[in-house]
Every structure is written in C-alpha cells, then in structure tokens.
Design a protein around this motif. Structure first.
Motif, PDB file in Angstrom:
ATOM      1  N   LEU A  48       0.841  -1.406  -0.006  1.00 54.20           N
ATOM      2  CA  LEU A  48       0.095   0.122  -0.114  1.00 54.20           C
ATOM      3  C   LEU A  48       0.808   1.360  -0.111  1.00 54.20           C
ATOM      4  O   LEU A  48       0.405   2.158  -0.815  1.00 54.20           O
ATOM      5  CB  LEU A  48      -0.859  -0.023   1.261  1.00 54.20           C
ATOM      6  CG  LEU A  48      -2.085  -1.049   1.358  1.00 54.20           C
ATOM      7  CD1 LEU A  48      -2.436  -1.154   2.724  1.00 54.20           C
ATOM      8  CD2 LEU A  48      -2.973  -0.820   0.239  1.00 54.20           C
ATOM      9  N   ASP A  49       1.872   1.228   0.765  1.00 52.91           N
ATOM     10  CA  ASP A  49       2.633   2.482   1.016  1.00 52.91           C
ATOM     11  C   ASP A  49       3.313   2.697  -0.368  1.00 52.91           C
ATOM     12  O   ASP A  49       3.557   3.974  -0.653  1.00 52.91           O
ATOM     13  CB  ASP A  49       3.793   2.141   1.959  1.00 52.91           C
ATOM     14  CG  ASP A  49       4.828   3.258   2.196  1.00 52.91           C
ATOM     15  OD1 ASP A  49       4.188   4.051   2.647  1.00 52.91           O
ATOM     16  OD2 ASP A  49       6.063   3.201   1.579  1.00 52.91           O
ATOM     17  N   ALA A  50       3.732   1.674  -1.232  1.00 57.89           N
ATOM     18  CA  ALA A  50       4.233   2.088  -2.622  1.00 57.89           C
ATOM     19  C   ALA A  50       3.219   2.860  -3.667  1.00 57.89           C
ATOM     20  O   ALA A  50       3.741   3.483  -4.599  1.00 57.89           O
ATOM     21  CB  ALA A  50       4.497   0.838  -3.381  1.00 57.89           C
ATOM     22  N   HIS A  51       2.175   2.857  -3.196  1.00 58.33           N
ATOM     23  CA  HIS A  51       0.818   3.631  -3.895  1.00 58.33           C
ATOM     24  C   HIS A  51       0.370   4.912  -3.052  1.00 58.33           C
ATOM     25  O   HIS A  51      -0.483   5.672  -3.401  1.00 58.33           O
ATOM     26  CB  HIS A  51      -0.156   2.737  -4.302  1.00 58.33           C
ATOM     27  CG  HIS A  51       0.067   1.700  -5.236  1.00 58.33           C
ATOM     28  ND1 HIS A  51       0.407   2.074  -6.567  1.00 58.33           N
ATOM     29  CD2 HIS A  51       0.374   0.544  -5.042  1.00 58.33           C
ATOM     30  CE1 HIS A  51       0.726   0.748  -7.150  1.00 58.33           C
ATOM     31  NE2 HIS A  51       0.771  -0.295  -6.362  1.00 58.33           N
ATOM     32  N   GLY A  52       1.363   5.238  -1.966  1.00 62.30           N
ATOM     33  CA  GLY A  52       0.837   6.176  -1.224  1.00 62.30           C
ATOM     34  C   GLY A  52      -0.350   6.061  -0.484  1.00 62.30           C
ATOM     35  O   GLY A  52      -1.102   7.078  -0.149  1.00 62.30           O
ATOM     36  N   VAL A  53      -0.729   4.746  -0.224  1.00 58.67           N
ATOM     37  CA  VAL A  53      -2.085   4.623   0.657  1.00 58.67           C
ATOM     38  C   VAL A  53      -1.489   3.974   2.124  1.00 58.67           C
ATOM     39  O   VAL A  53      -0.633   3.431   2.112  1.00 58.67           O
ATOM     40  CB  VAL A  53      -2.816   3.542   0.047  1.00 58.67           C
ATOM     41  CG1 VAL A  53      -4.181   3.171   0.657  1.00 58.67           C
ATOM     42  CG2 VAL A  53      -3.264   3.972  -1.535  1.00 58.67           C
ATOM     43  N   THR A 261      -9.677  -0.656  -5.104  1.00 52.08           N
ATOM     44  CA  THR A 261      -8.323  -0.682  -4.982  1.00 52.08           C
ATOM     45  C   THR A 261      -7.833   0.562  -5.850  1.00 52.08           C
ATOM     46  O   THR A 261      -7.260   1.352  -5.590  1.00 52.08           O
ATOM     47  CB  THR A 261      -7.219  -1.848  -5.447  1.00 52.08           C
ATOM     48  OG1 THR A 261      -7.971  -2.978  -4.334  1.00 52.08           O
ATOM     49  CG2 THR A 261      -5.897  -1.441  -4.832  1.00 52.08           C
ATOM     50  N   GLU A 262      -8.318   0.467  -6.974  1.00 51.35           N
ATOM     51  CA  GLU A 262      -7.869   1.668  -8.077  1.00 51.35           C
ATOM     52  C   GLU A 262      -8.586   2.991  -7.535  1.00 51.35           C
ATOM     53  O   GLU A 262      -7.554   3.869  -7.772  1.00 51.35           O
ATOM     54  CB  GLU A 262      -8.166   1.442  -9.513  1.00 51.35           C
ATOM     55  CG  GLU A 262      -7.493   0.227 -10.004  1.00 51.35           C
ATOM     56  CD  GLU A 262      -6.020   0.224  -9.840  1.00 51.35           C
ATOM     57  OE1 GLU A 262      -5.356   1.386 -10.216  1.00 51.35           O
ATOM     58  OE2 GLU A 262      -5.362  -0.678  -9.571  1.00 51.35           O
ATOM     59  N   ARG A 265      -6.363   4.454  -4.844  1.00 49.36           N
ATOM     60  CA  ARG A 265      -5.119   4.889  -5.321  1.00 49.36           C
ATOM     61  C   ARG A 265      -5.335   6.543  -6.033  1.00 49.36           C
ATOM     62  O   ARG A 265      -4.614   7.142  -6.062  1.00 49.36           O
ATOM     63  CB  ARG A 265      -4.543   3.860  -6.406  1.00 49.36           C
ATOM     64  CG  ARG A 265      -3.872   2.698  -5.677  1.00 49.36           C
ATOM     65  CD  ARG A 265      -3.495   1.750  -6.729  1.00 49.36           C
ATOM     66  NE  ARG A 265      -3.118   0.301  -5.985  1.00 49.36           N
ATOM     67  CZ  ARG A 265      -2.498  -0.550  -6.657  1.00 49.36           C
ATOM     68  NH1 ARG A 265      -2.583  -0.601  -7.956  1.00 49.36           N
ATOM     69  NH2 ARG A 265      -2.145  -1.655  -5.971  1.00 49.36           N
ATOM     70  N   ARG A 266      -6.574   6.082  -6.786  1.00 51.06           N
ATOM     71  CA  ARG A 266      -6.765   7.692  -7.636  1.00 51.06           C
ATOM     72  C   ARG A 266      -6.915   8.792  -6.376  1.00 51.06           C
ATOM     73  O   ARG A 266      -6.385  10.046  -6.507  1.00 51.06           O
ATOM     74  CB  ARG A 266      -8.108   7.668  -8.206  1.00 51.06           C
ATOM     75  CG  ARG A 266      -8.495   8.892  -8.912  1.00 51.06           C
ATOM     76  CD  ARG A 266      -9.671   8.793  -9.460  1.00 51.06           C
ATOM     77  NE  ARG A 266     -10.967   9.126  -8.408  1.00 51.06           N
ATOM     78  CZ  ARG A 266     -11.039  10.219  -7.685  1.00 51.06           C
ATOM     79  NH1 ARG A 266     -10.482  11.226  -8.195  1.00 51.06           N
ATOM     80  NH2 ARG A 266     -11.940  10.349  -6.680  1.00 51.06           N
ATOM     81  N   ALA A 269      -3.787   9.595  -5.241  1.00 52.45           N
ATOM     82  CA  ALA A 269      -2.663  10.401  -6.243  1.00 52.45           C
ATOM     83  C   ALA A 269      -3.172  12.000  -6.203  1.00 52.45           C
ATOM     84  O   ALA A 269      -2.484  12.877  -6.801  1.00 52.45           O
ATOM     85  CB  ALA A 269      -2.897   9.923  -7.477  1.00 52.45           C
ATOM     86  N   THR A 276      -6.424   1.960   3.741  1.00 49.65           N
ATOM     87  CA  THR A 276      -6.940   0.712   3.465  1.00 49.65           C
ATOM     88  C   THR A 276      -7.018  -0.075   4.794  1.00 49.65           C
ATOM     89  O   THR A 276      -6.266   0.052   5.479  1.00 49.65           O
ATOM     90  CB  THR A 276      -6.438  -0.188   2.472  1.00 49.65           C
ATOM     91  OG1 THR A 276      -6.253   0.332   1.013  1.00 49.65           O
ATOM     92  CG2 THR A 276      -6.837  -1.746   2.394  1.00 49.65           C
TER      93      THR A 276
END
Length: 309
Positions: A48-53, A261-262, A265-266, A269, A276
């Motif tokens: 999750l951290d890899a996507h800023g979540v 999930t997407e 992430r949106r 971003a 999550t």
C-alpha cells in the motif's frame, strides 16, 4: 434485505463448516483478508505504501468466550504494533480493534475489562507512534463502545471511533463526537439490524451518511469517509476539498482490502489521505461473511470463483 438474508445463511454452522473447510474458498478469502499472520500484514502495508496509501490493521477474532482469549488478542495487537514500529511502518498507519475481541461480552464486567485492555493497548501504541481506532459492532454494543471511546480519549485524544449511518441514533452520536481533533470513521454499517433501530432503505442510509458527514465537518472533527459507494465518495471529495485549510486535510478516505483498490489509489494520487482497512488472522469467517453481505457483487464474485476454480 439482501444483507440480512446472506448473514442469516452464513450464520448456519453447516455453512460455516463448508466455507472454512473448503480449499476452494481460500483464494476468494485472500481478496478480502491480507493473510493469517503479522508477516503477511506487513507485506500488505508495504504494498500500500508504494502507492501512497496508508493502512489500518485489524487482527481478526470476534468469538471470544474466555478471558484468556481476550488477553491473547490484546497481546497479538501489541505484537502487531511492535512489528509496525520495528519495520519503520508506524508513521501514518494505525490499528483497529473490536471490543468484543477484547472480552466486552464476557459477563457483567466484560465492558469494563475490555476497556482496560483497550486502554493498555492505546498506551502501548501511542508510545510507538501508532494510532488506535475502536471498531463499532451491532446496535447492542454502541453505548458501551462509545463509553470506552470516551475513557480512552481522556488520555489518548487521537483514539478513533466509528459510527454507522444505518442506525437511526447516529445523527445524535455524530453531533456528540463533532469536535476539533475527533477522529471518526463513518460507515454505512454491515450488521443485520431490526427496522426499529436501523433504516431499512438504502436511500435513507445514504442521506443519513451525508448528514452525519456534514455534522462532523461543521464541528471540526476529522471524518474518515469509509465507503465504496462512488456517489458518496464524490460528495465527500467535494466537501473535504472545500474544508481543507492551509494544506491540512479535513478528513480522509478509507476502503476495505481488496475492494475498489484503483479508486483509493486515485484519491491518494489526487492528494487526499487514503487508507485501506487491512484485516488478517485465522478467525476470518465472520468478517468474510459481512463482506459478502454488503454487496451482491461480492457474493457473485465468490460464487463465480467457486464454480470456475
């Protein structure tokens, strides 16, 4: 009606045995449950951290019938907090705990003992930079849970609470919790509740959701918008954007592990705080059943997976 029907079937011991004992169900469970141990949970947090979540982690386990089980659950949460801190993942992440898992339902002194365990957990987590949120359960536990929240916030003001817009009482509870710094996760609710305490119609649940969200924002609280309903997400996005002051977020968005999930992430971003809900553990059946009951699409996904496995 759909949710109540699914939960009714899921409550059958025979159905529980079939689902938990079938190897075919495990791949489907993994969509909603991060794994069975702390190592799996940390892996999910890193992903999750890899996507800023960010993450809020839940050690699954609700069927507590002995004080020793409640003590074991509390110990498991302390282990989780230590693991987050040791892995450098404490900042921005939190843990969520159900008071039933800490023994709230164990006799007349159950609520007090569960609150004591939760307070000790909050103290342990606070010392390591990890926040704690008290999950909400069915309507019979609301008063005891809100009282525990009051007790914990006296020493740890960042302790989060949860409100369910499906309950008729929730607008009043939202007004009580609408104060600066009050972290409140707002959900629709996933328990089968009687019509005298809960709105049976989705439209009324949704209207109550927006009303409670506005109440929390008007009082300066920090709402955690926990929904997968894209209409409500858009409404909340407008409200939170308008209320953000000096770059400080007015609230955040939360979604369940494995769902939309997407979209989460949106939101991340776009500059929103996105989180999550990451459940893990071996006692996953009750949680899994509620996820199937929430949306027909979840149950259809489960059925297709079993047929095509």
């Amino acid at each position: 009606m759909f949710g109540r029907a699914v939960l009714g079937v899921a409550g059958s011991p025979r159905v529980r045995s079939l689902v938990t004992g079938s190897s075919l169900s495990r791949p489907v469970v993994r969509r909603f449950v991060a794994g069975e141990d702390v190592r799996s949970a940390l892996g999910a947090v890193r992903a999750l951290d890899a996507h800023g979540v960010r993450a809020t982690l839940d050690v699954l386990g609700e069927d507590v019938v002995r004080p020793e089980q409640a003590d074991a659950t509390a110990a498991a949460y302390r282990e989780l907090v230590d693991a987050l801190a040791g892995a450098g993942l404490a900042r921005g992440n939190e843990v969520s705990v159900k008071l039933s898992a800490l023994g709230q339902g164990l006799g007349p002194d159950g609520p007090a003992r569960a609150t004591e365990r939760a307070h000790a957990l909050a103290e342990h987590a606070h010392a390591r930079g990890v926040d704690v949120t008290l999950d909400m359960e069915d309507h019979t536990r609301v008063d005891a849970t809100l009282e525990a929240l009051r007790v914990l916030r006296a020493d740890f003001p960042r302790t989060g609470g949860v409100l369910q817009s499906m309950l008729r009482r929730t607008p009043g509870d939202a007004a009580d919790l609408a104060r600066p710094g009050s972290r409140v996760r707002l959900v629709k609710g996933a328990y089968a509740e009687p019509a005298d305490v809960a709105h049976p119609a989705k439209r009324d649940v949704d209207l109550a959701y927006v009303r409670c969200l506005r109440t929390l924002l008007d009082g300066g609280a920090y709402p955690m918008v926990a929904t997968h309903d894209l209409r409500l997400v858009r409404v909340a996005e407008e409200l939170l954007t308008a209320r953000a002051a000096g770059g400080a977020p007015a609230g955040e968005f939360q979604m369940l592990h494995g769902i939309r999930t997407e979209e989460l992430r949106r939101l991340a971003a776009a500059g929103h705080v996105a989180r999550t809900y990451v459940p893990f553990g071996t006692d996953w059946y009750a949680y899994f059943s509620r996820r199937l009951a929430e949306r027909p699409a979840n149950l259809a996904f489960f059925a297709r997976s079993l047929v095509t496995a």
